[in-house]
Design a protein around this motif. Structure first.
Motif, PDB file in Angstrom:
ATOM      1  N   MET A   1       0.842  -1.186   0.000  1.00 10.75           N
ATOM      2  CA  MET A   1       0.000   0.000   0.000  1.00 10.75           C
ATOM      3  C   MET A   1       0.885   1.247   0.000  1.00 10.75           C
ATOM      4  SD  MET A   1      -3.050  -1.157  -0.157  1.00 10.75           S
ATOM      5  CE  MET A   1      -2.406  -2.559  -1.093  1.00 10.75           C
ATOM      6  N   ASN A   3       1.958   4.559   2.001  1.00  9.10           N
ATOM      7  CA  ASN A   3       1.929   5.237   3.285  1.00  9.10           C
ATOM      8  C   ASN A   3       1.869   6.748   3.104  1.00  9.10           C
ATOM      9  OD1 ASN A   3       1.987   5.336   6.125  1.00  9.10           O
ATOM     10  ND2 ASN A   3       4.168   5.796   6.095  1.00  9.10           N
ATOM     11  N   ASP A   4       2.456   7.264   2.024  1.00 12.80           N
ATOM     12  CA  ASP A   4       2.465   8.698   1.769  1.00 12.80           C
ATOM     13  C   ASP A   4       1.513   9.026   0.626  1.00 12.80           C
ATOM     14  OD1 ASP A   4       4.375   8.971   3.721  1.00 12.80           O
ATOM     15  OD2 ASP A   4       6.061   8.959   2.319  1.00 12.80           O
ATOM     16  N   ILE A   5       0.475   9.804   0.938  1.00 17.53           N
ATOM     17  CA  ILE A   5      -0.504  10.218  -0.055  1.00 17.53           C
ATOM     18  C   ILE A   5      -0.280  11.699  -0.349  1.00 17.53           C
ATOM     19  CG2 ILE A   5      -2.953  10.410  -0.619  1.00 17.53           C
ATOM     20  CD1 ILE A   5      -1.997   7.536  -0.268  1.00 17.53           C
ATOM     21  N   HIS A  13       0.997  11.390   5.682  1.00 14.26           N
ATOM     22  CA  HIS A  13       1.624  10.150   6.103  1.00 14.26           C
ATOM     23  C   HIS A  13       0.540   9.317   6.794  1.00 14.26           C
ATOM     24  CE1 HIS A  13       5.503  11.860   5.104  1.00 14.26           C
ATOM     25  NE2 HIS A  13       5.185  12.935   5.808  1.00 14.26           N
ATOM     26  N   MET A  14       0.054   8.316   6.106  1.00 15.74           N
ATOM     27  CA  MET A  14      -1.161   7.621   6.529  1.00 15.74           C
ATOM     28  C   MET A  14      -1.028   6.938   7.878  1.00 15.74           C
ATOM     29  SD  MET A  14      -3.219   8.538   4.303  1.00 15.74           S
ATOM     30  CE  MET A  14      -4.620   7.560   4.846  1.00 15.74           C
ATOM     31  N   TYR A  15       0.154   6.401   8.159  1.00 15.53           N
ATOM     32  CA  TYR A  15       0.325   5.740   9.458  1.00 15.53           C
ATOM     33  C   TYR A  15       0.089   6.735  10.592  1.00 15.53           C
ATOM     34  CZ  TYR A  15       2.376   3.082  13.297  1.00 15.53           C
ATOM     35  OH  TYR A  15       2.578   2.426  14.485  1.00 15.53           O
ATOM     36  N   ILE A 130      -5.169   0.165  10.650  1.00 12.42           N
ATOM     37  CA  ILE A 130      -5.323   0.628   9.268  1.00 12.42           C
ATOM     38  C   ILE A 130      -4.056   1.357   8.849  1.00 12.42           C
ATOM     39  CG2 ILE A 130      -6.605   2.174   7.734  1.00 12.42           C
ATOM     40  CD1 ILE A 130      -9.098   1.603   9.414  1.00 12.42           C
ATOM     41  N   GLY A 131      -3.475   2.115   9.789  1.00 13.00           N
ATOM     42  CA  GLY A 131      -2.202   2.772   9.525  1.00 13.00           C
ATOM     43  C   GLY A 131      -1.104   1.768   9.245  1.00 13.00           C
ATOM     44  N   CYS A 134      -1.461   0.598   5.713  1.00 12.11           N
ATOM     45  CA  CYS A 134      -0.966   1.585   4.743  1.00 12.11           C
ATOM     46  C   CYS A 134       0.560   1.566   4.671  1.00 12.11           C
ATOM     47  CB  CYS A 134      -1.453   2.976   5.124  1.00 12.11           C
ATOM     48  SG  CYS A 134      -3.243   3.204   4.965  1.00 12.11           S
ATOM     49  N   SER A 154       6.012  -0.988  -0.128  1.00 15.60           N
ATOM     50  CA  SER A 154       6.235  -1.034   1.321  1.00 15.60           C
ATOM     51  C   SER A 154       7.722  -1.093   1.655  1.00 15.60           C
ATOM     52  CB  SER A 154       5.537  -2.250   1.930  1.00 15.60           C
ATOM     53  OG  SER A 154       5.837  -2.349   3.318  1.00 15.60           O
TER      54      SER A 154
END
Length: 252
Positions: A1, A3-5, A13-15, A130-131, A134, A154
């Motif tokens: 997935m 992590n950075d959108i 940073h999704m986490y 969920i983090g 991601c 990842s």
């Protein structure tokens, strides 16, 4: 997935974002439930501040304990804070720090706050997992099952390999535990039993999911470090659940 959108010039940073969402959601839930129970709002805020500090320290400390062999080989791990946080360490550290704060500094009974906070903690953990998904950490073992996830970007999970989506399974389990505890606490009149149920349910769930994890987490014999802690947590929860009525009488 991913992590950075990236949204224009902004990077999410999704986490970290999921951790923040989980924390704020838990705080709102506890404030609402605490108000209904006549608990101090100031104490609730204090618990969360203490839990952040104690949780972060506990996460890191347990990571150091689990990774002692690798740290001996490579001491630079000690000051690499980009990763290396163990959930169980955070739970233990957060609970102990909050307990000291409530009993020693606020001079209040810890049980009612413990029961009010722990269902929300489970929900916060759901967002946290969920983090993890991601970021690709806490990943599952390789599988041929049709239900799987394949990571492509990842830094933690092996990319291009079908893996058991343990993060999403854990997330769903945490949300379910949180809602079960909220419903249970609405009916339970015995202080301490809701928090005991958290220890039991989370401990059992974590023990089971560990069999499907693919990342290294330390081990004691045939069990992972987390499974050993899970067994202890379940035992403590069962004792607390059984002893709760007696403890309430003694406090009164």
């Amino acid at each position: 997935m991913f992590n950075d959108i990236h949204v224009g010039p902004i990077t999410f940073h999704m986490y970290g974002l999921m951790i923040a969402i989980g924390f704020l959601t838990a705080l709102m839930i506890v404030l609402k439930r605490g108000k209904k129970r006549g608990l101090s709002e100031d104490t609730i805020y204090g618990i969360f501040y203490c839990a952040i500090i104690g949780g972060l320290l506990g996460c890191r400390l347990l990571f150091y304990i689990v990774e002692i062999p690798d740290i001996i080989k490579n001491p630079s791990i000690l000051w690499d804070f980009r990763n290396g946080y163990v959930v169980y360490g955070g739970i233990i550290g957060g609970i102990l720090t909050a307990m000291v704060y409530v009993t020693k500094f606020r001079k209040e009974k810890f049980g009612p706050y413990f029961d009010t906070v722990m269902p929300a903690v489970a929900i916060a953990q759901g967002f946290g997992r969920i983090g993890c998904f991601c970021a690709g950490c806490c990943y599952g073992a390789e599988t041929s099952c049709p239900i799987h996830v394949v990571f492509t970007h990842s830094d933690f999970a092996p990319n291009g390999v079908p893996l058991i989506p343990t993060q999403l399974i854990s997330s769903a389990g945490d949300f379910i535990i949180g809602f079960i505890l909220i419903k249970y606490s609405q009916k339970s009149t015995v202080t301490g039993r809701t928090s005991a149920m958290y220890l039991i349910l989370y401990g059992i769930g974590r023990f089971i999911i560990e069999f499907f994890r693919g990342d290294y987490r330390g081990n004691v014999g045939i069990f992972s470090t987390s499974q050993i802690i899970s067994m202890v947590m379940v035992a403590i929860g069962l004792v607390l659940f059984k002893m709760a009525p007696k403890l309430n009488k003694e406090e009164n």
